[in-house]
Design an enzyme around this catalytic site. Sequence first.
Site, mmCIF file in Angstrom:
data_model
loop_
_atom_site.group_PDB
_atom_site.id
_atom_site.type_symbol
_atom_site.label_atom_id
_atom_site.label_comp_id
_atom_site.label_asym_id
_atom_site.label_seq_id
_atom_site.Cartn_x
_atom_site.Cartn_y
_atom_site.Cartn_z
ATOM 1 N N ASP A 13 0.816 -1.225 0.000
ATOM 2 C CA ASP A 13 0.000 0.000 0.000
ATOM 3 C C ASP A 13 0.845 1.269 0.000
ATOM 4 O O ASP A 13 0.444 2.299 0.550
ATOM 5 C CB ASP A 13 -0.970 0.030 1.199
ATOM 6 N N LYS A 16 2.312 2.076 -5.102
ATOM 7 C CA LYS A 16 3.088 1.572 -6.254
ATOM 8 C C LYS A 16 2.325 1.769 -7.560
ATOM 9 O O LYS A 16 2.920 2.061 -8.589
ATOM 10 C CB LYS A 16 3.398 0.076 -6.093
ATOM 11 N N GLY A 40 -4.237 -4.368 -4.496
ATOM 12 C CA GLY A 40 -5.191 -3.361 -4.947
ATOM 13 C C GLY A 40 -4.467 -2.070 -5.235
ATOM 14 O O GLY A 40 -3.693 -1.585 -4.415
ATOM 15 N N HIS A 41 -4.657 -1.549 -6.421
ATOM 16 C CA HIS A 41 -4.065 -0.267 -6.789
ATOM 17 C C HIS A 41 -5.201 0.675 -7.116
ATOM 18 O O HIS A 41 -6.121 0.284 -7.817
ATOM 19 C CB HIS A 41 -3.262 -0.387 -8.089
ATOM 20 N N GLY A 301 -11.197 -2.948 2.200
ATOM 21 C CA GLY A 301 -11.831 -1.818 2.879
ATOM 22 C C GLY A 301 -11.405 -1.689 4.342
ATOM 23 O O GLY A 301 -11.864 -0.798 5.059
ATOM 24 N N ARG A 302 -10.494 -2.585 4.789
ATOM 25 C CA ARG A 302 -10.097 -2.535 6.206
ATOM 26 C C ARG A 302 -9.304 -1.262 6.519
ATOM 27 O O ARG A 302 -8.464 -0.848 5.716
ATOM 28 C CB ARG A 302 -9.157 -3.724 6.520
HETATM 29 P P1 IMP Z 1 -2.825 -12.810 1.700
HETATM 30 O O1 IMP Z 1 -1.887 -12.263 0.684
HETATM 31 O O2 IMP Z 1 -4.272 -12.536 1.380
HETATM 32 O O3 IMP Z 1 -2.568 -14.257 2.013
HETATM 33 O O4 IMP Z 1 -2.564 -12.020 3.070
HETATM 34 C C1 IMP Z 1 -1.347 -12.165 3.788
HETATM 35 C C2 IMP Z 1 -0.909 -10.850 4.424
HETATM 36 O O5 IMP Z 1 -0.553 -9.939 3.395
HETATM 37 C C3 IMP Z 1 -2.000 -10.147 5.244
HETATM 38 O O6 IMP Z 1 -1.397 -9.460 6.313
HETATM 39 C C4 IMP Z 1 -2.586 -9.158 4.253
HETATM 40 O O7 IMP Z 1 -3.200 -8.073 4.896
HETATM 41 C C5 IMP Z 1 -1.325 -8.744 3.517
HETATM 42 N N1 IMP Z 1 -1.587 -8.247 2.157
HETATM 43 C C6 IMP Z 1 -1.880 -8.965 1.063
HETATM 44 N N2 IMP Z 1 -2.032 -8.159 -0.001
HETATM 45 C C7 IMP Z 1 -1.798 -6.910 0.422
HETATM 46 C C8 IMP Z 1 -1.750 -5.632 -0.239
HETATM 47 O O8 IMP Z 1 -1.940 -5.488 -1.448
HETATM 48 N N3 IMP Z 1 -1.454 -4.574 0.561
HETATM 49 C C9 IMP Z 1 -1.191 -4.693 1.891
HETATM 50 N N4 IMP Z 1 -1.217 -5.853 2.536
HETATM 51 C C10 IMP Z 1 -1.513 -6.954 1.804
#
Ligand code: IMP
Length: 427
Positions: A13, A16, A40-41, A301-302
């Site tokens: 986040d 990028k 997510g971008h 959305g967290r």
């Molecule tokens: P997963 O990639 O869904 O398995 O999540 C594993 C960890 O990576 C968790 O802490 C997520 O919140 C974090 N995470 C996954 N994708 C992103 C992202 O695009 N931005 C920030 N954190 C992410």
Amino acid sequence: MSSVVVVGTQWGDEGKGRITDFLALKADVVVRYQGGNNAGHTVEVGDKRYKLHLIPSGILHPDKYSVIGNGVVIDPEALVSEIESLEQQGISVKNLLISDRAHLIMPYHKTLDEISEDEKGEDKIGTTRKGVGPAYMDKTVRVGIRVCDLLDKEIFEAKLEYNLKEKNRLLEKVYGVKGFKKQDILEPYLEYAEKLKGYVTDTSVFINEAAKQGKKLLFEGAQGTLLDIDLGTYPYVTSSHPISGGVCIGAGIGPTLIHKVVGVVKAYTTRVGKGPFPTELNDETGDFIREKGYEYGTTTGRPRRCGWLDTVIIRYAIRVSGLSTIAVTKLDTLGGLKKLKICTGYKYKDKIIKDFPASLKVLGECEPIYEEMDGWDEDISDIREYNKLPENARRYLERLSELCDIDISLISIGPKRSQGIVLNSIF
Ligand code: IMP
């Protein structure tokens, strides 16, 4: 020919997408090499806002090729819906290429992601529950299903059957929930195959050919350094390699093809999910940053946890990705704070730690050592020249550069394409 890699230096986040979108102006080919629709971008072009999850930000430039490399895990349902949503917004996806070697996220991966998170209770990782971890697990234990399999009905059906036998036993006997019926997956997946097949190719061949022809390549990392499965804050990480080393494996190129690595540094730190975060601000300054910077997940959305800039982390990212330069994002968010802090090291028991530790227990007990600086009040979002930035904003950037011993090439001060200051050209 020149090729540039963009990676996140923190916990993802960092903005990028914004930097990739800007660099894509000069690139011919933009490649995603890891992760899935957990990413997510948000990119703003004119008065339009685009949310991208799987498709590289290059898609917003009609004359560029956008490649989803073999290292990405693809949820075909999510990909088809992203393609359709872009088309509805008038964005052409004709230059999208999808690797035939990329692994698929299957419906049982999403269920297993949900269940394993719920089962962990307090110890949950805080995943995006998109099935990313279980899909990479299957890839590693060699039962994954790839895009090339999806395009061959017989093979796909056989692999699905094999997987369902195992997954249904696990779901029903271990977790006590209902398993999946083959037909309920087969039918929609074969429809996705029809919709996606025109984009599928051997993307490693495409990228290497493009390099030979002297094209400019841009590799776009998702997530960030501290979410890397090997070098991140394990186990609070994702299941792929967001660092620059992930590019070779996830795009099918050799390291000799990489010329520059740009690290994206948010002017403060955020993280979603669980795990220690030394500079976290559980106070009104943290709330100020969250609201002003709109720090809420693009995918989930967290609300994101917010904290001061931590140069221990940035120096670590510089080391493990071999960064050539950095791009600083969201500097505008800090405007309005009277005092700013930069973490220069950690105090652990009676020692000073300068290198990011492996043990989360140690990290959790580290106290940040701060340098305090004066902030600025002015709105900087319309400034386009470095020298016109408020003096304290320049001091903040210069101190960051000094503490990390790296040059800053780009500064972004707002979500729009035009809201940037270029100090050194990257391509
Ligand atoms: P997963 O990639 O869904 O398995 O999540 C594993 C960890 O990576 C968790 O802490 C997520 O919140 C974090 N995470 C996954 N994708 C992103 C992202 O695009 N931005 C920030 N954190 C992410």
